[in-house]
Write a protein that holds these residues in place. Structure first.
Motif, PDB file in Angstrom:
ATOM      1  N   LEU A 148      20.605 -64.297 -90.269  1.00 17.65           N
ATOM      2  CA  LEU A 148      19.821 -64.494 -91.298  1.00 17.65           C
ATOM      3  C   LEU A 148      20.482 -63.287 -92.232  1.00 17.65           C
ATOM      4  O   LEU A 148      20.184 -62.382 -92.371  1.00 17.65           O
ATOM      5  CB  LEU A 148      18.254 -63.684 -91.009  1.00 17.65           C
ATOM      6  N   PRO A 149      21.112 -64.080 -93.300  1.00 19.33           N
ATOM      7  CA  PRO A 149      21.913 -62.848 -94.400  1.00 19.33           C
ATOM      8  C   PRO A 149      21.034 -63.072 -95.642  1.00 19.33           C
ATOM      9  O   PRO A 149      20.423 -63.983 -95.770  1.00 19.33           O
ATOM     10  CB  PRO A 149      23.104 -63.523 -94.656  1.00 19.33           C
ATOM     11  N   GLN A 150      21.397 -61.874 -96.627  1.00 21.89           N
ATOM     12  CA  GLN A 150      20.792 -62.015 -97.846  1.00 21.89           C
ATOM     13  C   GLN A 150      21.685 -62.607 -98.702  1.00 21.89           C
ATOM     14  O   GLN A 150      22.725 -62.207 -99.112  1.00 21.89           O
ATOM     15  CB  GLN A 150      20.457 -60.619 -98.101  1.00 21.89           C
ATOM     16  N   GLY A 151      21.195 -63.844 -99.312  1.00 21.02           N
ATOM     17  CA  GLY A 151      22.058 -64.657-100.026  1.00 21.02           C
ATOM     18  C   GLY A 151      22.599 -64.137-101.349  1.00 21.02           C
ATOM     19  O   GLY A 151      23.927 -63.976-101.821  1.00 21.02           O
ATOM     20  N   HIS A 152      21.913 -63.119-102.078  1.00 15.66           N
ATOM     21  CA  HIS A 152      22.162 -62.343-103.084  1.00 15.66           C
ATOM     22  C   HIS A 152      22.957 -61.163-103.088  1.00 15.66           C
ATOM     23  O   HIS A 152      24.145 -61.156-103.794  1.00 15.66           O
ATOM     24  CB  HIS A 152      20.835 -62.039-104.040  1.00 15.66           C
ATOM     25  N   LEU A 153      22.982 -60.759-101.921  1.00 19.05           N
ATOM     26  CA  LEU A 153      24.055 -59.821-101.524  1.00 19.05           C
ATOM     27  C   LEU A 153      25.271 -60.539-101.265  1.00 19.05           C
ATOM     28  O   LEU A 153      26.298 -59.742-101.777  1.00 19.05           O
ATOM     29  CB  LEU A 153      23.751 -58.736-100.338  1.00 19.05           C
ATOM     30  N   MET A 154      25.489 -61.535-100.425  1.00 23.24           N
ATOM     31  CA  MET A 154      26.852 -62.301-100.371  1.00 23.24           C
ATOM     32  C   MET A 154      27.141 -62.888-101.575  1.00 23.24           C
ATOM     33  O   MET A 154      28.478 -62.621-101.760  1.00 23.24           O
ATOM     34  CB  MET A 154      26.285 -63.298 -99.204  1.00 23.24           C
ATOM     35  N   ASP A 155      26.415 -63.352-102.570  1.00 20.31           N
ATOM     36  CA  ASP A 155      27.017 -63.698-103.854  1.00 20.31           C
ATOM     37  C   ASP A 155      27.393 -62.419-104.678  1.00 20.31           C
ATOM     38  O   ASP A 155      28.837 -62.761-105.038  1.00 20.31           O
ATOM     39  CB  ASP A 155      25.738 -64.185-104.648  1.00 20.31           C
ATOM     40  N   LYS A 156      26.750 -61.434-104.580  1.00 22.27           N
ATOM     41  CA  LYS A 156      27.289 -60.221-105.407  1.00 22.27           C
ATOM     42  C   LYS A 156      28.716 -59.671-104.613  1.00 22.27           C
ATOM     43  O   LYS A 156      29.749 -59.334-105.522  1.00 22.27           O
ATOM     44  CB  LYS A 156      26.202 -59.104-104.934  1.00 22.27           C
ATOM     45  N   ALA A 157      28.850 -59.932-103.543  1.00 22.45           N
ATOM     46  CA  ALA A 157      30.236 -59.667-102.774  1.00 22.45           C
ATOM     47  C   ALA A 157      31.203 -60.609-102.828  1.00 22.45           C
ATOM     48  O   ALA A 157      32.398 -60.359-102.244  1.00 22.45           O
ATOM     49  CB  ALA A 157      30.020 -59.183-101.486  1.00 22.45           C
ATOM     50  N   GLY A 158      30.770 -61.936-103.274  1.00 20.61           N
ATOM     51  CA  GLY A 158      31.793 -62.928-103.528  1.00 20.61           C
ATOM     52  C   GLY A 158      32.018 -63.741-102.061  1.00 20.61           C
ATOM     53  O   GLY A 158      33.129 -64.110-102.009  1.00 20.61           O
ATOM     54  N   ILE A 159      31.077 -63.606-101.084  1.00 11.77           N
ATOM     55  CA  ILE A 159      31.408 -63.947 -99.568  1.00 11.77           C
ATOM     56  C   ILE A 159      30.655 -65.448 -99.528  1.00 11.77           C
ATOM     57  O   ILE A 159      29.331 -65.634 -99.984  1.00 11.77           O
ATOM     58  CB  ILE A 159      30.540 -63.128 -98.580  1.00 11.77           C
ATOM     59  N   LYS A 160      31.301 -66.417 -99.156  1.00  6.64           N
ATOM     60  CA  LYS A 160      30.738 -67.753 -99.048  1.00  6.64           C
ATOM     61  C   LYS A 160      30.198 -67.863 -97.609  1.00  6.64           C
ATOM     62  O   LYS A 160      30.730 -67.138 -96.514  1.00  6.64           O
ATOM     63  CB  LYS A 160      31.708 -68.746 -99.240  1.00  6.64           C
ATOM     64  N   GLU A 161      29.355 -68.778 -97.484  1.00  6.61           N
ATOM     65  CA  GLU A 161      28.769 -68.940 -96.244  1.00  6.61           C
ATOM     66  C   GLU A 161      29.771 -69.519 -94.903  1.00  6.61           C
ATOM     67  O   GLU A 161      29.824 -68.942 -93.847  1.00  6.61           O
ATOM     68  CB  GLU A 161      27.789 -70.245 -96.225  1.00  6.61           C
ATOM     69  N   GLU A 162      30.747 -70.225 -95.452  1.00  5.09           N
ATOM     70  CA  GLU A 162      31.919 -70.410 -94.686  1.00  5.09           C
ATOM     71  C   GLU A 162      32.356 -69.371 -94.084  1.00  5.09           C
ATOM     72  O   GLU A 162      32.926 -69.151 -92.873  1.00  5.09           O
ATOM     73  CB  GLU A 162      32.703 -71.271 -95.335  1.00  5.09           C
ATOM     74  N   GLU A 163      32.627 -68.178 -94.872  1.00  2.00           N
ATOM     75  CA  GLU A 163      33.150 -67.028 -94.190  1.00  2.00           C
ATOM     76  C   GLU A 163      32.537 -66.354 -93.121  1.00  2.00           C
ATOM     77  O   GLU A 163      32.910 -65.633 -92.252  1.00  2.00           O
ATOM     78  CB  GLU A 163      33.463 -66.213 -95.437  1.00  2.00           C
ATOM     79  N   LEU A 164      31.139 -66.508 -93.360  1.00  2.00           N
ATOM     80  CA  LEU A 164      30.256 -65.662 -92.186  1.00  2.00           C
ATOM     81  C   LEU A 164      30.407 -66.794 -91.065  1.00  2.00           C
ATOM     82  O   LEU A 164      30.198 -66.075 -89.845  1.00  2.00           O
ATOM     83  CB  LEU A 164      28.934 -65.701 -92.917  1.00  2.00           C
ATOM     84  N   SER A 165      30.486 -67.941 -91.168  1.00  2.00           N
ATOM     85  CA  SER A 165      30.389 -68.878 -89.976  1.00  2.00           C
ATOM     86  C   SER A 165      31.457 -69.484 -89.249  1.00  2.00           C
ATOM     87  O   SER A 165      31.514 -69.940 -88.402  1.00  2.00           O
ATOM     88  CB  SER A 165      29.263 -69.971 -90.405  1.00  2.00           C
ATOM     89  N   ARG A 166      32.459 -69.017 -89.902  1.00  2.00           N
ATOM     90  CA  ARG A 166      34.007 -69.704 -89.508  1.00  2.00           C
ATOM     91  C   ARG A 166      34.195 -69.098 -88.112  1.00  2.00           C
ATOM     92  O   ARG A 166      34.472 -70.035 -87.004  1.00  2.00           O
ATOM     93  CB  ARG A 166      34.954 -69.402 -90.199  1.00  2.00           C
ATOM     94  N   SER A 167      34.269 -67.905 -87.901  1.00  2.00           N
ATOM     95  CA  SER A 167      34.521 -67.337 -86.374  1.00  2.00           C
ATOM     96  C   SER A 167      33.851 -65.871 -86.557  1.00  2.00           C
ATOM     97  O   SER A 167      33.357 -65.432 -87.527  1.00  2.00           O
ATOM     98  CB  SER A 167      35.903 -67.119 -86.210  1.00  2.00           C
ATOM     99  N   TRP A 168      33.959 -65.434 -85.303  1.00  2.00           N
ATOM    100  CA  TRP A 168      33.405 -63.944 -85.145  1.00  2.00           C
ATOM    101  C   TRP A 168      34.138 -63.053 -85.938  1.00  2.00           C
ATOM    102  O   TRP A 168      33.879 -62.236 -86.546  1.00  2.00           O
ATOM    103  CB  TRP A 168      33.484 -63.696 -83.695  1.00  2.00           C
ATOM    104  N   GLU A 169      35.491 -63.330 -86.045  1.00  2.00           N
ATOM    105  CA  GLU A 169      36.316 -62.327 -86.825  1.00  2.00           C
ATOM    106  C   GLU A 169      36.089 -62.526 -88.174  1.00  2.00           C
ATOM    107  O   GLU A 169      36.067 -61.373 -88.973  1.00  2.00           O
ATOM    108  CB  GLU A 169      38.049 -62.813 -86.724  1.00  2.00           C
ATOM    109  N   GLY A 287      23.789 -71.570 -88.504  1.00  2.00           N
ATOM    110  CA  GLY A 287      24.294 -71.396 -87.398  1.00  2.00           C
ATOM    111  C   GLY A 287      25.034 -70.024 -87.098  1.00  2.00           C
ATOM    112  O   GLY A 287      25.403 -69.203 -88.049  1.00  2.00           O
ATOM    113  N   LEU A 288      25.274 -69.654 -85.733  1.00  2.00           N
ATOM    114  CA  LEU A 288      26.083 -68.698 -85.418  1.00  2.00           C
ATOM    115  C   LEU A 288      27.699 -68.897 -85.821  1.00  2.00           C
ATOM    116  O   LEU A 288      28.069 -70.056 -85.776  1.00  2.00           O
ATOM    117  CB  LEU A 288      26.201 -68.591 -83.875  1.00  2.00           C
ATOM    118  N   PRO A 289      28.369 -67.785 -85.763  1.00  2.00           N
ATOM    119  CA  PRO A 289      29.729 -67.989 -86.100  1.00  2.00           C
ATOM    120  C   PRO A 289      30.429 -68.851 -84.954  1.00  2.00           C
ATOM    121  O   PRO A 289      30.140 -68.866 -83.668  1.00  2.00           O
ATOM    122  CB  PRO A 289      30.394 -66.477 -85.825  1.00  2.00           C
ATOM    123  N   GLY A 290      31.453 -69.690 -85.341  1.00  2.00           N
ATOM    124  CA  GLY A 290      32.276 -70.440 -84.580  1.00  2.00           C
ATOM    125  C   GLY A 290      31.604 -71.563 -84.045  1.00  2.00           C
ATOM    126  O   GLY A 290      31.917 -72.244 -82.899  1.00  2.00           O
TER     127      GLY A 290
END
Length: 419
Positions: A148-169, A287-290
């Protein structure tokens, strides 16, 4: 951007142990022993219960989760001061079943259409049969995980959902990027990564800590990898280093200092009504990473063998676990995800959730629920969990070698299990 509720979102809720109804028993007041937030599932269902069973009164007794289970362990061992219905968290199922203080099935069982892991969750000793049916969640460990991430913080950091869920790394790398851009931590606890990973992608019927014939599994590659991920998160400096369920831990969410949480579907209710009500619309779920799938326990109802009002207790358990409307009420009120398939087709499952920015999180949970495997439990799971957590702290705080820590954990678990 979209945030995430974990893949194994097939969250658990209320569960039941079977008991034999006593036909013709006199009307009675039954005592239900529970703990937060599962106790709230009972409270919100009481108006419906009173309409259906005005002749049976419910006395709800609630203690904090650890106090509740310690009290019930003592009561079951002594066979005294027992409630008619006892709530049991997943982590205690093995030891409670082995105590032989719960009623054994004798022709009465809940046979309802539910997601697979809700019906076949446990492998228990002969003479014990428990099935999990939702109606609310206990607020600690439940089947299903999500981020459960905070979308506004991810937007501020330029992080896309795919980066969070692609893998554990990539999840950990996102945490570094988030901290650099906002100063906010991605995780409350590095240990959350361990907790999720050791439960992820297990085979149907596989145990977390123990295999066939009591074989201890904690030195397996699964645990090594879980410890490595937790250590990587700590080294990256992306967790707040707090202890779950403490005031310091909860303050991290209340003040927006934690940007994501891997947990079950139920955690969304905690965020909305307790941990982060001021952040409505800023959290998301995925969903969870990977693409990992993880079952993280659940909560059960059982009838003690020496309970006084067994017939009435059984009626209550059926009401809480096999009644569609009760489960949907728990879904709306405390985010207790329903395991009954009859509830999955209800329009409530397709409702947009304002707290999650209008995201239809229940659909994600429904898609995930049917994929979660059955997990084997063992009476020593609670002990193994404590030993593993202790060794993880040695790794995180004292830089102990991971494989050495897990070998030591295995040796201690084997020694304690032989006593």
């Amino acid at each position: 951007m979209k945030s995430r509720i974990s893949a194994a979102m097939a969250s658990a809720v209320a569960f039941c142990a079977v008991a034999t109804p006593q036909v013709g028993a006199a009307p009675a007041t039954i005592t239900v022993a529970s703990f937060p937030d599962l106790d709230r599932a009972v409270k919100v269902a009481l108006p419906m219960w009173e309409k259906l069973h005005p002749e049976i009164k419910i006395k709800l007794v609630s203690l904090q989760i650890e106090d509740h289970h310690n009290s019930m362990t003592t009561a079951l061992a002594a066979g005294a001061h027992l409630p008619d219905v006892v709530a049991v968290d997943f982590g205690y199922i093995g030891i409670f079943a082995e105590s032989k203080g719960l009623d054994e099935p004798a022709g009465a069982a809940i046979c309802c259409r539910a997601v697979p892991q809700a019906v076949r969750l446990l492998h228990l000793p002969a003479g014990h049969q428990l099935a999990r049916q939702p109606g609310g969640d206990a607020g600690r460990h439940r089947p299903g995980h999500a981020v459960l991430p905070q979308g506004h913080l991810m937007d501020k950091a330029g992080i896309k959902e795919e980066e969070l869920s692609r893998s554990w790394e990539s999840y950990i790398e996102s945490g570094k990027k988030l901290k650099a851009a906002t100063g906010t931590m991605l995780l409350a606890r590095a240990g959350d990564l361990k907790d999720i990973y050791i439960r992820a992608n297990l085979k149907d019927g596989e145990g977390i800590y123990f295999g066939d014939k009591g074989k201890v599994l904690v030195d397996s590659p699964r645990f090594v990898r879980a410890f490595e991920l937790a250590k990587a998160a700590r080294v990256a400096g992306i967790d707040t280093k707090t202890v779950a369920w403490t005031s310091e831990w909860s303050e991290g969410f209340k003040r927006g200092k934690v940007a994501s949480q891997m947990s079950g579907f139920w955690f969304g209710g905690h965020l909305a009504k307790w941990l982060a009500p001021d952040y409505k619309g800023q959290w998301r779920a995925s969903g969870l990473p990977g693409g990992a799938l993880a079952s993280y326990g659940g909560s059960f109802y059982a009838i003690p063998k020496k309970a006084v009002n067994k017939a009435e207790a059984w009626e209550f358990i059926k009401f809480m676990t096999a009644n569609k409307e009760v489960q949907l009420t728990a879904l709306r009120e405390i985010s207790g995800y329903p395991s009954l398939l009859a509830a999955h087709g209800d329009p409530a499952m397709d409702e947009a959730q304002p707290y999650f920015g209008g995201q239809k999180t229940r659909q994600l949970a429904r898609d995930t629920a049917v994929k979660i495997p059955v997990i084997r439990v063992d009476k020593y799971d609670w002990m193994a969990n404590e030993v593993v957590n202790s060794e993880l702290e040695n790794v995180l705080e004292q830089n102990k070698d991971i494989k050495t820590a897990l070998r030591d954990a295995k040796a201690l678990i084997e020694r304690r299990a032989r006593r």
